[in-house]
Design a protein around this motif. Structure first.
Motif, PDB file in Angstrom:
ATOM      1  N   PRO B 123       0.835  -1.208   0.000  1.00 20.39           N
ATOM      2  CA  PRO B 123       0.000   0.000   0.000  1.00 20.39           C
ATOM      3  C   PRO B 123       0.870   1.257   0.000  1.00 20.39           C
ATOM      4  O   PRO B 123       2.063   1.198   0.280  1.00 20.39           O
ATOM      5  N   PRO B 129      -5.097   3.887   8.975  1.00 16.32           N
ATOM      6  CA  PRO B 129      -5.869   2.794   9.580  1.00 16.32           C
ATOM      7  C   PRO B 129      -7.320   2.701   9.118  1.00 16.32           C
ATOM      8  O   PRO B 129      -7.991   1.733   9.458  1.00 16.32           O
ATOM      9  N   TRP B 134      -4.564  -0.702   3.300  1.00 14.54           N
ATOM     10  CA  TRP B 134      -3.514  -0.634   4.326  1.00 14.54           C
ATOM     11  C   TRP B 134      -3.785  -1.674   5.403  1.00 14.54           C
ATOM     12  O   TRP B 134      -2.898  -2.407   5.821  1.00 14.54           O
ATOM     13  N   GLN B 135      -5.059  -1.769   5.792  1.00 13.97           N
ATOM     14  CA  GLN B 135      -5.456  -2.665   6.887  1.00 13.97           C
ATOM     15  C   GLN B 135      -5.150  -4.128   6.589  1.00 13.97           C
ATOM     16  O   GLN B 135      -4.724  -4.875   7.464  1.00 13.97           O
ATOM     17  N   PHE B 137      -2.804  -5.448   4.942  1.00 15.77           N
ATOM     18  CA  PHE B 137      -1.391  -5.748   5.181  1.00 15.77           C
ATOM     19  C   PHE B 137      -1.095  -5.709   6.679  1.00 15.77           C
ATOM     20  O   PHE B 137      -0.461  -6.604   7.220  1.00 15.77           O
ATOM     21  N   ARG B 138      -1.581  -4.660   7.342  1.00 15.69           N
ATOM     22  CA  ARG B 138      -1.274  -4.471   8.749  1.00 15.69           C
ATOM     23  C   ARG B 138      -1.831  -5.601   9.625  1.00 15.69           C
ATOM     24  O   ARG B 138      -1.129  -6.144  10.469  1.00 15.69           O
ATOM     25  N   LEU B 139      -3.106  -5.951   9.386  1.00 13.50           N
ATOM     26  CA  LEU B 139      -3.771  -6.899  10.288  1.00 13.50           C
ATOM     27  C   LEU B 139      -3.517  -8.359   9.915  1.00 13.50           C
ATOM     28  O   LEU B 139      -3.478  -9.228  10.776  1.00 13.50           O
ATOM     29  N   LEU B 140      -3.376  -8.620   8.618  1.00 10.54           N
ATOM     30  CA  LEU B 140      -3.318 -10.021   8.176  1.00 10.54           C
ATOM     31  C   LEU B 140      -2.042 -10.370   7.422  1.00 10.54           C
ATOM     32  O   LEU B 140      -1.739 -11.546   7.240  1.00 10.54           O
ATOM     33  N   GLY B 141      -1.315  -9.389   6.923  1.00  9.26           N
ATOM     34  CA  GLY B 141      -0.204  -9.702   6.027  1.00  9.26           C
ATOM     35  C   GLY B 141      -0.704 -10.301   4.726  1.00  9.26           C
ATOM     36  O   GLY B 141      -0.033 -11.121   4.115  1.00  9.26           O
ATOM     37  N   ALA B 142      -1.913  -9.887   4.316  1.00  8.83           N
ATOM     38  CA  ALA B 142      -2.527 -10.467   3.110  1.00  8.83           C
ATOM     39  C   ALA B 142      -2.073  -9.715   1.867  1.00  8.83           C
ATOM     40  O   ALA B 142      -2.585  -8.653   1.545  1.00  8.83           O
ATOM     41  N   THR B 143      -1.094 -10.292   1.162  1.00 13.39           N
ATOM     42  CA  THR B 143      -0.587  -9.703  -0.082  1.00 13.39           C
ATOM     43  C   THR B 143      -1.507 -10.081  -1.237  1.00 13.39           C
ATOM     44  O   THR B 143      -2.396 -10.923  -1.077  1.00 13.39           O
ATOM     45  N   ASN B 257     -10.421  -6.858   0.153  1.00 12.46           N
ATOM     46  CA  ASN B 257     -11.439  -6.962   1.205  1.00 12.46           C
ATOM     47  C   ASN B 257     -11.128  -8.025   2.255  1.00 12.46           C
ATOM     48  O   ASN B 257     -10.434  -8.998   1.987  1.00 12.46           O
ATOM     49  N   PHE B 258     -11.722  -7.826   3.425  1.00 12.48           N
ATOM     50  CA  PHE B 258     -11.630  -8.791   4.518  1.00 12.48           C
ATOM     51  C   PHE B 258     -12.737  -9.838   4.437  1.00 12.48           C
ATOM     52  O   PHE B 258     -12.637 -10.893   5.043  1.00 12.48           O
TER      53      PHE B 258
END
Ligand code: ZN
Lengths: 134, 398
Positions: B123, B129, B134-135, B137-143, B257-258
């Motif tokens: 990002p 936040p 951004w979230q 990557f920060r919360l999940l490390g989901a690339t 998306n989450f």
């Protein structure tokens, strides 16, 4: 307890729940929680109330991160692959992505039941995680 | 669409894909000039220029349209810019096409170019936040590859696809790419090499996942009457450009998306998002999958090419492997998929990629694709999907 994000999940003892919202007009559920308007284009609803998502669901799919994800992720040192699972919560018709606690990709399967728990990111704050049902 | 009202591709040009480390404008300029040369026009002839924005994972980075206009030399042309993630180029084409169809101009230039950093897309810098990109990557490390891998694993579970099938996609696309002077990777690969490349996001290995590249592509679009006045007798026509959004509830977990939309209150639409993108283009063109001579699909991963084959209707769900194994989607097959070599051979230069797909359709339909030429190519489809609910499909005919 410091949460990595406020208002997305709650911890009461052993019970960890994702905090979604539900439209009081049409019943559409959202996660992450949403404010303002219902996302259903056919609904005029503006009252979105907190809705605790079911704690258990089935794996829709899963993967891992063999290399440390880039910032703003804070990777543990030494790095252990992060496992991710997308879990289908059928009662609310949603698939939610989360890190997986205590299971590697070799121990996961599509359709397997997982339960919500929580765990710390490498720099400390808690995030929701999927884990083996207790 | 009547011949009078149709929009044609008068010129196509590219800058070779690679990791050149130079400013994106340099590539865009080279592609624009190549497209103008191909159209036998000069820059001051262009009445309208549209730039596909260069981005960093979801954010307009530069004012692309005006930046290209300045680089080419201020000419007083009308200008527009647009951002639509991987579909930026197709939306730019659609904006130009629409202005031509409205009779507001006769000839337009569309340019997309990018210079990419090394490694995973990440990002935009700084703490944001409240930004999902951004979230994640920060919360999940989901690339991005994490999402591609989720689809790949899901496919394996639903249809019994194997890593060898994924590798076969790469082998096929690398062979096509080896015949394309614009491709970044021009070396044929073996399945063994793909299957022994490092695991990145299980079940996807390094060679299953498309790289991030520098590159540029441009097209000159014109009204058919303008083309005829210029002596063009068998132009490549834009038969359709589809840029539909998803329909609620969007029940595929999509970047960045989450979670999916909920299908609790409203049942999912008949067609999932990717299929709906292609469907809208078929409807607009009055054509169907059986009419295709070739297709360029967005193979962000090898596995995703198989999904796309089904989404564009080449076969029912679960049968893409059968077509692949029978060689029907290879060069020389019944309906070659990614005859350009695809993202597997190019790597992704986001705002240029959809325009590059159109360049390949144009080259193929003109019969100028050399050793990777699809015989008797008459109808081509190009599709893509990117972040934030963006996607596009373009159909060209001769
Ligand atoms: Zn509602």
């Amino acid at each position: 307890m410091t949460f990595a994000i406020e208002g997305w999940f709650a911890i009461d003892g052993d019970d960890v729940r994702l905090l979604g919202t539900r439209c009081t007009t049409c019943g559409t559920v959202c996660f992450p929680p949403r404010r303002g308007f219902c996302p259903n284009p056919a609904c005029e609803g503006t009252e979105l109330v907190e809705h605790r998502l079911p704690r258990r669901g089935r794996v829709w799919s899963y993967t891992n991160a063999c290399y440390p994800p880039p910032a703003p992720y804070v990777a543990a040192e030494p790095y252990e692959p992060v496992t991710l699972a997308a879990v289908a919560l059928d009662e609310v018709g949603i698939v939610v992505l989360g890190q997986v606690s205590g299971l590697t990709v070799d121990e996961l399967a599509v359709g397997m039941e997982l339960e919500l728990t929580s765990g710390p990111l490498a720099d400390g704050p808690l995030v929701w995680m999927w884990g083996r049902p207790s | 669409m009547s011949a009078q009202a149709s929009v044609v591709v008068l010129g196509a040009g590219m800058h070779p894909w690679g990791k050149w480390g130079r400013p994106f404008l340099e590539y865009g300029l080279a592609a624009a000039r190549a497209a103008l040369r191909d159209a036998d026009l000069s820059w001051p002839d262009v009445q309208y220029v549209v730039g596909a924005d260069t981005i960093r994972n979801g954010y307009p980075g530069f004012v692309a349209g005006a930046a290209y206009a300045q680089a080419l030399g201020w000419s007083g042309a009308r200008v527009a810019s647009c951002y639509a993630a991987c579909a930026s180029g197709a939306q730019a084409v659609d904006i130009a096409r629409t202005r031509i169809l409205a009779g507001l101009c006769d000839v337009a230039l569309v340019v997309g170019a990018d210079s990419t950093p090394k490694g995973f897309f990440r990002p935009v810098g700084g703490d944001r936040p409240d930004d999902p990109d951004w979230q994640r990557f920060r919360l999940l490390g989901a690339t991005n590859p994490a999402y591609f891998a989720l689809y790949a694993r899901r496919r394996m579970s639903l249809h019994g696809t194997t890593p060898a099938d994924f590798a076969a996609v790469k082998v096929k696309n690398a062979l096509a790419g080896s015949l394309n002077p614009m491709a970044r990777y021009r070396e044929p690969v073996t399945a063994e090499r793909v299957l022994s490349s490092p695991m990145v996001a299980d079940p996807l290995r390094l060679m299953d996942i498309c790289a991030t590249s520098d590159g540029a592509a441009a097209v000159v679009l014109a009204s058919e009457s303008y083309a005829r006045r210029r002596g063009v007798t068998r132009p490549v026509r834009l038969a359709a450009v589809s840029t539909v959004t998803p329909t609620f509830p969007h029940t595929t977990l999509d970047l960045p998306n989450f979670a999916t939309d909920s299908s609790a209150a409203v049942p999912p639409p008949e067609l999932p998002f990717r299929a709906s993108i292609a469907h809208a283009a078929y409807e607009e063109a009055g054509l169907g999958p059986r009419d295709l001579s070739l297709a360029e699909v967005y193979d962000l991963s090898t596995a995703l090419e198989l999904d796309w084959m089904e989404d564009i209707g080449l076969c029912p769900p679960g049968e893409a492997e059968k077509l692949l194994r029978a060689g029907e989607t290879a060069l020389g097959g019944r309906v070659p998929v990614n005859p350009s070599g695809g993202l597997a051979s190019f790597g992704e230069a986001i705002p240029a990629q959809a325009i590059a797909q159109l360049c390949e359709l144009t080259t193929q339909l003109r019969g100028r694709a050399g050793p990777r030429q699809v015989p008797r190519a008459r109808t081509g489809l190009a599709v893509n999907q990117g972040l934030f609910g963006h996607g596009s499909a373009v159909i060209t005919t001769v």
